[in-house]
Design an enzyme around this catalytic site. Sequence first.
Site, PDB file in Angstrom:
ATOM      1  N   LYS A  22      12.128 -68.837 -43.159  1.00 27.57           N
ATOM      2  CA  LYS A  22      12.691 -70.182 -42.963  1.00 27.57           C
ATOM      3  C   LYS A  22      13.128 -70.790 -44.296  1.00 27.57           C
ATOM      4  CE  LYS A  22      10.173 -74.099 -42.847  1.00 27.57           C
ATOM      5  NZ  LYS A  22      10.766 -75.202 -43.599  1.00 27.57           N
ATOM      6  N   ASN A  23      12.275 -70.699 -45.290  1.00 29.37           N
ATOM      7  CA  ASN A  23      12.573 -71.379 -46.551  1.00 29.37           C
ATOM      8  C   ASN A  23      13.689 -70.695 -47.333  1.00 29.37           C
ATOM      9  OD1 ASN A  23      10.697 -73.268 -45.930  1.00 29.37           O
ATOM     10  ND2 ASN A  23       9.193 -72.652 -47.477  1.00 29.37           N
ATOM     11  N   CYS A 115       8.564 -83.036 -42.902  1.00 26.05           N
ATOM     12  CA  CYS A 115       7.097 -83.064 -42.856  1.00 26.05           C
ATOM     13  C   CYS A 115       6.550 -84.257 -43.646  1.00 26.05           C
ATOM     14  CB  CYS A 115       6.533 -81.801 -43.494  1.00 26.05           C
ATOM     15  SG  CYS A 115       6.537 -80.389 -42.433  1.00 26.05           S
ATOM     16  N   ARG A 120       7.010 -86.787 -51.471  1.00 29.67           N
ATOM     17  CA  ARG A 120       8.112 -85.836 -51.588  1.00 29.67           C
ATOM     18  C   ARG A 120       9.397 -86.436 -52.163  1.00 29.67           C
ATOM     19  NH1 ARG A 120       7.682 -81.255 -47.083  1.00 29.67           N
ATOM     20  NH2 ARG A 120       8.590 -80.119 -48.808  1.00 29.67           N
ATOM     21  N   ASP A 306       1.909 -73.537 -48.764  1.00 26.01           N
ATOM     22  CA  ASP A 306       2.221 -73.347 -47.346  1.00 26.01           C
ATOM     23  C   ASP A 306       1.204 -72.460 -46.622  1.00 26.01           C
ATOM     24  OD1 ASP A 306       4.390 -74.972 -47.624  1.00 26.01           O
ATOM     25  OD2 ASP A 306       5.904 -73.404 -47.477  1.00 26.01           O
ATOM     26  N   ARG A 398       9.628 -75.651 -35.679  1.00 24.51           N
ATOM     27  CA  ARG A 398      10.528 -75.795 -36.825  1.00 24.51           C
ATOM     28  C   ARG A 398      10.453 -74.561 -37.718  1.00 24.51           C
ATOM     29  NH1 ARG A 398       8.747 -79.867 -40.449  1.00 24.51           N
ATOM     30  NH2 ARG A 398      10.238 -78.668 -41.632  1.00 24.51           N
TER      31      ARG A 398
HETATM   32  C1  UD1 Z   1       9.716 -76.049 -50.644  1.00 26.60           C
HETATM   33  C2  UD1 Z   1       9.431 -75.470 -49.281  1.00 26.60           C
HETATM   34  C3  UD1 Z   1       8.072 -75.947 -48.767  1.00 26.60           C
HETATM   35  C4  UD1 Z   1       6.996 -75.644 -49.804  1.00 26.60           C
HETATM   36  C5  UD1 Z   1       7.377 -76.194 -51.175  1.00 26.60           C
HETATM   37  C6  UD1 Z   1       6.406 -75.793 -52.268  1.00 26.60           C
HETATM   38  C7  UD1 Z   1      11.648 -75.260 -48.296  1.00 26.60           C
HETATM   39  C8  UD1 Z   1      12.585 -75.670 -47.218  1.00 26.60           C
HETATM   40  N1  UD1 Z   1      10.484 -75.892 -48.348  1.00 26.60           N
HETATM   41  O1  UD1 Z   1       9.792 -77.472 -50.495  1.00 26.60           O
HETATM   42  O2  UD1 Z   1       7.793 -75.249 -47.553  1.00 26.60           O
HETATM   43  O3  UD1 Z   1       5.793 -76.253 -49.383  1.00 26.60           O
HETATM   44  O4  UD1 Z   1       8.677 -75.696 -51.556  1.00 26.60           O
HETATM   45  O5  UD1 Z   1       6.298 -74.408 -52.342  1.00 26.60           O
HETATM   46  O6  UD1 Z   1      11.914 -74.347 -49.052  1.00 26.60           O
HETATM   47  N2  UD1 Z   1       8.848 -82.864 -56.639  1.00 26.60           N
HETATM   48  C9  UD1 Z   1       9.151 -83.918 -57.456  1.00 26.60           C
HETATM   49  N3  UD1 Z   1      10.459 -84.280 -57.580  1.00 26.60           N
HETATM   50  C10 UD1 Z   1      11.449 -83.623 -56.940  1.00 26.60           C
HETATM   51  C11 UD1 Z   1      11.133 -82.545 -56.107  1.00 26.60           C
HETATM   52  C12 UD1 Z   1       9.811 -82.190 -55.978  1.00 26.60           C
HETATM   53  O7  UD1 Z   1       8.265 -84.530 -58.052  1.00 26.60           O
HETATM   54  O8  UD1 Z   1      12.621 -84.000 -57.110  1.00 26.60           O
HETATM   55  C13 UD1 Z   1       7.435 -82.451 -56.485  1.00 26.60           C
HETATM   56  C14 UD1 Z   1       6.973 -82.497 -55.041  1.00 26.60           C
HETATM   57  O9  UD1 Z   1       6.535 -83.795 -54.674  1.00 26.60           O
HETATM   58  C15 UD1 Z   1       5.845 -81.497 -55.060  1.00 26.60           C
HETATM   59  C16 UD1 Z   1       6.362 -80.440 -56.034  1.00 26.60           C
HETATM   60  O10 UD1 Z   1       7.337 -81.100 -56.830  1.00 26.60           O
HETATM   61  O11 UD1 Z   1       4.700 -82.095 -55.607  1.00 26.60           O
HETATM   62  C17 UD1 Z   1       6.955 -79.202 -55.419  1.00 26.60           C
HETATM   63  O12 UD1 Z   1       7.919 -79.579 -54.465  1.00 26.60           O
HETATM   64  P1  UD1 Z   1       9.200 -78.683 -54.162  1.00 26.60           P
HETATM   65  O13 UD1 Z   1       9.033 -77.340 -54.770  1.00 26.60           O
HETATM   66  O14 UD1 Z   1      10.430 -79.447 -54.520  1.00 26.60           O
HETATM   67  O15 UD1 Z   1       9.144 -78.548 -52.586  1.00 26.60           O
HETATM   68  P2  UD1 Z   1      10.397 -78.338 -51.661  1.00 26.60           P
HETATM   69  O16 UD1 Z   1      11.420 -77.554 -52.390  1.00 26.60           O
HETATM   70  O17 UD1 Z   1      10.802 -79.621 -51.052  1.00 26.60           O
END
Ligand code: UD1
Length: 420
Positions: A22-23, A115, A120, A306, A398
């Site tokens: 999915k990711n 979620c 986030r 995850d 999902r």
């Molecule tokens: C992706 C995955 C999700 C997984 C996560 C971490 C997808 C669709 N989803 O989510 O399943 O749980 O990686 O492995 O691929 N953060 C910030 N600022 C930002 C973005 C992120 O501070 O602009 C923080 C987030 O709050 C979190 C951390 O960085 O604490 C990691 O988040 P991130 O790797 O961005 O998660 P996603 O890419 O949204």
Amino acid sequence: MDSLLIKGGVPLHGEVTISGAKNAVLPLMAATLLTAEPCVIRRVPDLSDVQFMAQILSSLGAKVTVKDDTVTVRAAKIKPFGDYDLIRKMRGSICILGPLLGRLRHARVSLPGGCVIGTRPIDLHLKGMEALGAKLTIENGYVDAATKRLVGSDIFLGGRAGPTVLGTANVMMAAVLAEGVTTIESAACEPEVVDLAFFLTEMGARISGAGSPTITITGVKELHGAEHSVIPDRIEAATFAIAAAVTNGDVTIHGARPDHMSAVLDKLKDSGVHIDRKGLTLHVRRNGSLKPVDVTTQPYAGFPTDVQAQMMVLMTVTPGLSIISERIFESRFMHVSELARLGAEISIEGPSAIVKGGRPLSGAPVMASDLRASAALVLAGLAAKGETQVNRIYHLDRGYERIDQKLRGLGARIQRVQEK
Ligand code: UD1
């Protein structure tokens, strides 16, 4: 709303095949916006998030066809904004920002939902777009990014909790069509980022270093169509491995990538689960009694957030004390109160859950709160004596392709109850 009815206490036996990740598939689908030529993505899992993404691409003007596990997208003529209600529903939709900016030099994307795990933020995505020259405005729940020229830059993408997966994907997708060279430092190293870099390269992009913390992208004028097969879902494979362990079963998992799962497999081995790896196959069964292990979630190649909730279920059926620390998403313990309804003894101390395992679980109605928490509740239901009803399983749909069907194939007594 559908629910799952599980009669627990049955050891799982047999064989299961893992679906595409999915990711990985969400950013891959978004990447098709970078070219006017058709792109073909294979081994696409049948998930509601994929259907959402297909609808989002259509609402941007792309022609999307889905046949079996193959998605074809032709984004000949697209516009910089899509349907607000669609995008709001799924956090993964943020990854259209980079490709739209790259292709059109303009993107208007609603701040995403999805979620409910922590706040986030998307500040790092926006920092990346700004570094490439985009002017940003945030208004009425939308981010508007626009520029005449997109220019390569050195971008540090490390945040409070380390690198960002979708942020890295987004910046990479914008930078492939920027002028000059972009270097992303503190890039996410997840296999899904590598898969995306591979697809972009097949489309004509010039990328090196994907899978390491430094990714270098040399912009090109345009990309062309390409074909790609999605990597196996390492989170789904880990979930089935834990399902085998919590039910004291014996399961062979086909079509996995054990090399993407080292941290999980290592912890499972430490906890007394026997794992045989052969190519793309994993054979999982218990090896005597289970032992408690401490787990801390980390960016790849560390233990994935995850799989934290599912691992917690294994620890609740393991006699002894274990500490599970969540370092990626601060509020990712919503499953704890529901697991307590099944008899688990877990207390939260700051970013850690202390699990006093070994007390037998007994079935109860529970409420799923996010995708991986839902998977954990299903695993707990499989391990518990009696009947567990997992409500609000749209979260599960999902991210897990036909999970009830796959578990039934392993002998689980699990039924989907459709509300009329
Ligand atoms: C992706 C995955 C999700 C997984 C996560 C971490 C997808 C669709 N989803 O989510 O399943 O749980 O990686 O492995 O691929 N953060 C910030 N600022 C930002 C973005 C992120 O501070 O602009 C923080 C987030 O709050 C979190 C951390 O960085 O604490 C990691 O988040 P991130 O790797 O961005 O998660 P996603 O890419 O949204």
